[in-house]
Enzyme design. Structure first.
Site, PDB file in Angstrom:
ATOM      1  N   CYS A  55       0.487   3.379   3.539  1.00 28.64           N
ATOM      2  CA  CYS A  55       0.987   2.930   4.847  1.00 28.64           C
ATOM      3  C   CYS A  55       2.073   1.866   4.752  1.00 28.64           C
ATOM      4  CB  CYS A  55      -0.161   2.427   5.714  1.00 28.64           C
ATOM      5  SG  CYS A  55      -0.924   0.888   5.128  1.00 28.64           S
ATOM      6  N   CYS A  98      -1.809 -10.666  -7.079  1.00 29.98           N
ATOM      7  CA  CYS A  98      -2.260 -11.741  -6.215  1.00 29.98           C
ATOM      8  C   CYS A  98      -2.244 -11.199  -4.783  1.00 29.98           C
ATOM      9  CB  CYS A  98      -1.312 -12.924  -6.380  1.00 29.98           C
ATOM     10  SG  CYS A  98      -1.772 -14.375  -5.469  1.00 29.98           S
ATOM     11  N   CYS A 134       0.866  -1.180   0.000  1.00 28.72           N
ATOM     12  CA  CYS A 134       0.000   0.000   0.000  1.00 28.72           C
ATOM     13  C   CYS A 134       0.904   1.232   0.000  1.00 28.72           C
ATOM     14  CB  CYS A 134      -0.899  -0.003   1.237  1.00 28.72           C
ATOM     15  SG  CYS A 134      -1.845   1.521   1.446  1.00 28.72           S
TER      16      CYS A 134
END
Length: 147
Positions: free
Chosen positions: A109, A131, A106
């Site tokens: 974060c 995946c 991400c």
């Protein structure tokens, strides 16, 4: 491979201590999102889900993927051919487990989401398979109050 020790990445916008992450996440979520573990195949909550909506990072709520880019790869984890926005994720080399892979984080974060694979021959516009661990995601169905 923990993103918290990788100095080659730009700093995450959300920075919490390991203790703060542990209080925010369940032990299983922490293991995957913050310690780069992998949930077992075919047991994740979103593996076979076809509900329309937006998938966000379970750790910080950032929009990562949309159901319109989800496809059935039969690999045991939710698969997407593209992130919602190119800036939503960070890709980095992952040489753990004695193989070369590309880890997906991400961007907001730096939580571990899964891996991306290319050239597997899936009939998708990008020929990529993101995946992603179900436990790293939270689905907001289309028409929900979260939109």
């Amino acid at each position: 491979m923990s993103s918290e020790t990788d100095t080659s990445l730009p700093a995450p916008r959300i920075q919490l201590t390991p203790q703060q992450w542990r209080s925010k996440l369940s032990p299983e979520e922490y293991s995957v999102l913050r310690e780069a573990a992998t949930e077992r195949p075919f047991v994740g909550e979103y593996t076979d889900v076809t509900t329309e909506g937006v998938y966000e990072c379970r750790a910080c709520g950032t929009e990562l993927f949309r159901s319109t880019e989800k496809f059935e790869s039969h690999c045991g984890w939710p698969s997407f051919f593209d992130p919602a926005e190119s800036e939503a994720v960070i890709l980095r080399s992952d040489d753990t487990l004695g193989m070369r892979r590309v880890e997906v984080l991400c961007a907001n974060c730096h939580s571990h989401l899964g891996h991306v694979f290319e050239g597997e021959g899936y009939n998708t516009p990008t020929d990529k398979r993101y995946c992603i661990n179900s436990i790293a995601l939270r689905l907001h169905p289309s028409g929900s109050a979260a939109e």
